[in-house]
Design a protein around this motif. Structure first.
Motif, PDB file in Angstrom:
ATOM      1  N   UNK A 119      22.762  20.526  31.355  1.00 14.31           N
ATOM      2  CA  UNK A 119      23.202  19.143  31.204  1.00 14.31           C
ATOM      3  C   UNK A 119      24.687  19.140  30.850  1.00 14.31           C
ATOM      4  N   UNK A 120      25.431  18.241  31.458  1.00 14.79           N
ATOM      5  CA  UNK A 120      26.884  18.218  31.248  1.00 14.79           C
ATOM      6  C   UNK A 120      27.239  18.048  29.775  1.00 14.79           C
ATOM      7  N   UNK A 121      26.605  17.093  29.102  1.00 13.17           N
ATOM      8  CA  UNK A 121      26.933  16.831  27.703  1.00 13.17           C
ATOM      9  C   UNK A 121      26.533  18.003  26.821  1.00 13.17           C
ATOM     10  N   UNK A 122      25.362  18.593  27.087  1.00 13.60           N
ATOM     11  CA  UNK A 122      24.942  19.750  26.315  1.00 13.60           C
ATOM     12  C   UNK A 122      25.927  20.901  26.437  1.00 13.60           C
ATOM     13  N   UNK A 123      26.397  21.149  27.648  1.00 14.07           N
ATOM     14  CA  UNK A 123      27.374  22.221  27.832  1.00 14.07           C
ATOM     15  C   UNK A 123      28.685  21.915  27.121  1.00 14.07           C
ATOM     16  N   UNK A 124      29.153  20.688  27.243  1.00 13.23           N
ATOM     17  CA  UNK A 124      30.423  20.323  26.619  1.00 13.23           C
ATOM     18  C   UNK A 124      30.362  20.483  25.106  1.00 13.23           C
ATOM     19  N   UNK A 125      29.239  20.183  24.506  1.00 13.46           N
ATOM     20  CA  UNK A 125      29.126  20.271  23.057  1.00 13.46           C
ATOM     21  C   UNK A 125      29.149  21.710  22.556  1.00 13.46           C
ATOM     22  N   UNK A 126      28.773  22.651  23.388  1.00 17.01           N
ATOM     23  CA  UNK A 126      28.679  24.041  22.953  1.00 17.01           C
ATOM     24  C   UNK A 126      29.827  24.912  23.434  1.00 17.01           C
ATOM     25  N   UNK A 127      30.514  24.500  24.480  1.00 17.58           N
ATOM     26  CA  UNK A 127      31.531  25.357  25.086  1.00 17.58           C
ATOM     27  C   UNK A 127      32.837  25.311  24.313  1.00 17.58           C
ATOM     28  N   UNK A 128      33.627  26.372  24.429  1.00 16.72           N
ATOM     29  CA  UNK A 128      34.988  26.364  23.901  1.00 16.72           C
ATOM     30  C   UNK A 128      35.839  25.408  24.725  1.00 16.72           C
ATOM     31  N   UNK A 129      36.920  24.878  24.149  1.00 16.96           N
ATOM     32  CA  UNK A 129      37.733  23.887  24.869  1.00 16.96           C
ATOM     33  C   UNK A 129      38.336  24.444  26.163  1.00 16.96           C
ATOM     34  N   UNK A 130      38.515  23.536  27.110  1.00 14.90           N
ATOM     35  CA  UNK A 130      39.072  23.876  28.420  1.00 14.90           C
ATOM     36  C   UNK A 130      40.507  23.346  28.545  1.00 14.90           C
ATOM     37  N   UNK A 131      41.262  24.013  29.419  1.00 13.14           N
ATOM     38  CA  UNK A 131      42.605  23.530  29.754  1.00 13.14           C
ATOM     39  C   UNK A 131      42.537  22.332  30.692  1.00 13.14           C
ATOM     40  N   UNK A 132      41.522  22.335  31.553  1.00 16.77           N
ATOM     41  CA  UNK A 132      41.391  21.268  32.552  1.00 16.77           C
ATOM     42  C   UNK A 132      39.914  21.061  32.844  1.00 16.77           C
ATOM     43  N   UNK A 133      39.499  19.810  32.888  1.00 17.72           N
ATOM     44  CA  UNK A 133      38.142  19.446  33.290  1.00 17.72           C
ATOM     45  C   UNK A 133      38.262  18.486  34.466  1.00 17.72           C
ATOM     46  N   UNK A 134      37.489  18.738  35.517  1.00 13.00           N
ATOM     47  CA  UNK A 134      37.528  17.828  36.661  1.00 13.00           C
ATOM     48  C   UNK A 134      36.108  17.587  37.156  1.00 13.00           C
ATOM     49  N   UNK A 135      35.952  16.530  37.941  1.00 11.04           N
ATOM     50  CA  UNK A 135      34.667  16.211  38.534  1.00 11.04           C
ATOM     51  C   UNK A 135      34.905  15.433  39.813  1.00 11.04           C
ATOM     52  N   UNK A 136      34.272  15.887  40.881  1.00 12.66           N
ATOM     53  CA  UNK A 136      34.334  15.186  42.158  1.00 12.66           C
ATOM     54  C   UNK A 136      33.123  14.262  42.233  1.00 12.66           C
ATOM     55  N   UNK A 137      33.333  13.013  41.838  1.00 10.68           N
ATOM     56  CA  UNK A 137      32.322  11.958  41.939  1.00 10.68           C
ATOM     57  C   UNK A 137      31.139  12.143  41.002  1.00 10.68           C
ATOM     58  N   UNK A 138      31.239  13.059  40.034  1.00  8.13           N
ATOM     59  CA  UNK A 138      30.105  13.306  39.162  1.00  8.13           C
ATOM     60  C   UNK A 138      30.052  12.433  37.923  1.00  8.13           C
ATOM     61  N   UNK A 139      31.203  12.055  37.387  1.00 10.31           N
ATOM     62  CA  UNK A 139      31.247  11.328  36.118  1.00 10.31           C
ATOM     63  C   UNK A 139      30.450  10.025  36.158  1.00 10.31           C
ATOM     64  N   UNK A 140      30.484   9.231  37.227  1.00  7.77           N
ATOM     65  CA  UNK A 140      29.761   7.946  37.208  1.00  7.77           C
ATOM     66  C   UNK A 140      28.249   8.053  37.117  1.00  7.77           C
ATOM     67  N   UNK A 141      27.691   9.273  37.227  1.00  8.70           N
ATOM     68  CA  UNK A 141      26.248   9.424  37.119  1.00  8.70           C
ATOM     69  C   UNK A 141      25.781   9.669  35.683  1.00  8.70           C
ATOM     70  N   UNK A 142      26.702   9.725  34.748  1.00 10.22           N
ATOM     71  CA  UNK A 142      26.367   9.975  33.348  1.00 10.22           C
ATOM     72  C   UNK A 142      26.891   8.813  32.511  1.00 10.22           C
TER      73      UNK A 142
END
Length: 462
Positions: A119-142
């Motif tokens: 799950x996108x949110x689950x991964x974001x909560x556990x991962x170390x910070x990123x320099x860049x995050x991108x999404x091709x048309x994925x964000x509107x589904x969450x």
């Protein structure tokens, strides 16, 4: 029913009562359908946002070599593999097991590419910070209220966010003017089979408001229109950045509930002794009062001294001694004793509640002293023979040019920018005098427990 072109967009795992609840199942079905097909997408030579024929390409990323990058809703992984080939360290996340399997089959061992089913949110909560995050048309589904808090904190300070989002669907339906999900149609490639799923198709100002609310700064919004003149389909590419500085904010717009009183006690000391005035209720006390909004301790001392006695001092002549902490009647109270040894003028009776100002020798102080005044004097000169209830005192020492230790309980930490603090407990002799009384009264400036003069409510020294 409006349609959404098929793409490598993400699923999401969420509770059954959310508009996201069925999205994971639909994307799993989509991936299963694509696995069964002999047709496969070609590798990306450049880049493809939501409309491949549009001019906007990979240049929006800039140089990605060496960057730690996250692809949200990676699908089959073509975009992530393209950035990995350019020297980036890319993590490609998709919540659909079948979409994830497509990516594993296609890129089983690609340098710089890590494929994750989560799950996108689950991964974001556990991962170390990123320099860049991108999404091709994925964000509107969450749900953005679920996604953006985790996403914003998964960007390092200065990190960038790029994502594309549907603006106008193929039926010409434009974006929503509220942050709510609406049904759109996904058609399985090569078939007429349609599936309804929810998306957050929002006006650009709403996306910007959401990003700003979560601590990001919107940089650009770029239109991606269909090159076909009879096709209304349109997307927007949003570019945002996390500021270098870490923000803070109140929990809510409402002010905190009042539960503490804060004031200053002013010790005016000169050749003739210390200045004390007699309150109409019979106690002798030093000048003082509460802080006005926006004042420093020194500014409050100067103002209160002038208002009560007519003496004029400068903030630079105020020595703030520390803080006295007490709890009385369920109210947390902080009194800040301050010392003044330079001033101009002579004491005057300016208030009805207190007067008879005069300097008293330290070896012949009057009684009864008002409790907070007595405590302030003890904080200044511990050897004075004063009886009063105990209170915690935290002295302020003179800042040192070299690093000093900040002491808090039994733990010590190092900070080169602040003065040293050494907590002590002031305990007068056990014998109690009449000075320990807390006097009644309801005047705002002196005597009310919720009034302006914090020290009128009394302090305790543990």
């Amino acid at each position: 029913m409006p349609q959404v072109p098929s793409s490598d967009a993400p699923g999401s795992r969420i509770g059954c009562n959310s508009p996201e609840s069925s999205i994971g199942e639909i994307w799993a079905l989509y991936g299963r359908h694509q696995l069964s097909r002999t047709f496969d997408l070609p590798e990306l030579d450049g880049w493809a946002w939501d409309i491949p024929q549009a001019d906007l390409g990979i240049d929006v990323f800039g140089d990605v070599a060496g960057l730690r990058i996250l692809d949200l809703g990676a699908g089959v992984g073509r975009h992530a593999a393209r950035l990995a080939a350019l020297g980036a360290d890319v993590t490609a996340v998709d919540a659909s097991p079948t979409q994830h399997q497509r990516a594993l089959d296609r890129y089983p061992d690609t340098p710089g590419l890590r494929l994750v089913c989560a799950d996108a949110v689950g991964h974001l909560r556990e991962a170390d910070p990123y320099d860049l995050i991108y999404s091709v048309s994925g964000v509107p589904f969450v749900d953005p209220h679920r996604l953006l808090p985790a996403l914003a904190n998964s960007l390092r300070p200065g990190g960038r966010l790029l994502f594309s989002a549907l603006h106008t669907n193929s039926n010409g339906d434009g974006p929503s003017d509220s942050v709510t999900a609406r049904p759109e149609i996904l058609r399985l490639p090569g078939t007429d089979v349609e599936h309804q799923m929810h998306m957050w198709v929002l006006e650009p100002r709403l996306w910007e408001d959401l990003l700003v609310d979560h601590g990001l700064v919107m940089e650009t919004v770029t239109t991606i229109d269909s090159p076909q003149p009879d096709q209304p389909l349109s997307y927007r590419l949003y570019a945002a950045r996390r500021p270098e500085r870490i923000r803070s904010r109140p929990r809510t717009p409402a002010p905190p509930a009042p539960h503490a009183a804060l004031g200053v006690g002013i010790i005016v000391h000169g050749p003739d002794g210390v200045l004390l005035g007699r309150h109409r209720l019979g106690t002798w006390e030093v000048p003082g009062g509460s802080l006005e909004p926006g004042e420093t301790f020194a500014e409050a001392v100067v103002r209160e001294l002038a208002e009560e006695t007519g003496l004029i001092a400068q903030p630079g002549d105020v020595q703030v001694l520390g803080t006295l902490l007490d709890h009385v009647g369920g109210v947390l109270r902080l009194t800040v004793p301050a010392l003044i040894t330079r001033w101009s003028g002579t004491p005057q009776e300016l208030e009805k509640t207190i007067g008879s100002w005069r300097f008293w020798s330290l070896d012949a102080l009057p009684q009864p002293l008002f409790v907070p005044s007595s405590q302030c004097l003890t904080a200044w000169r511990q050897e004075l023979p004063l009886d009063h209830p105990p209170a915690d005192f935290q002295p302020y020492n003179t800042p040192s040019p070299s690093p000093v230790a900040i002491t808090s309980g039994t733990e010590h930490r190092h900070d080169p920018t602040v003065a040293s603090f050494t907590s002590r407990r002031l305990r007068p002799p056990r014998r109690r005098s009449a000075a320990g009384r807390r006097r009644p009264g309801a005047a705002r400036r002196r005597g009310s427990e919720h009034g302006r003069r914090h020290r009128d409510v009394g302090l305790r020294y543990p």
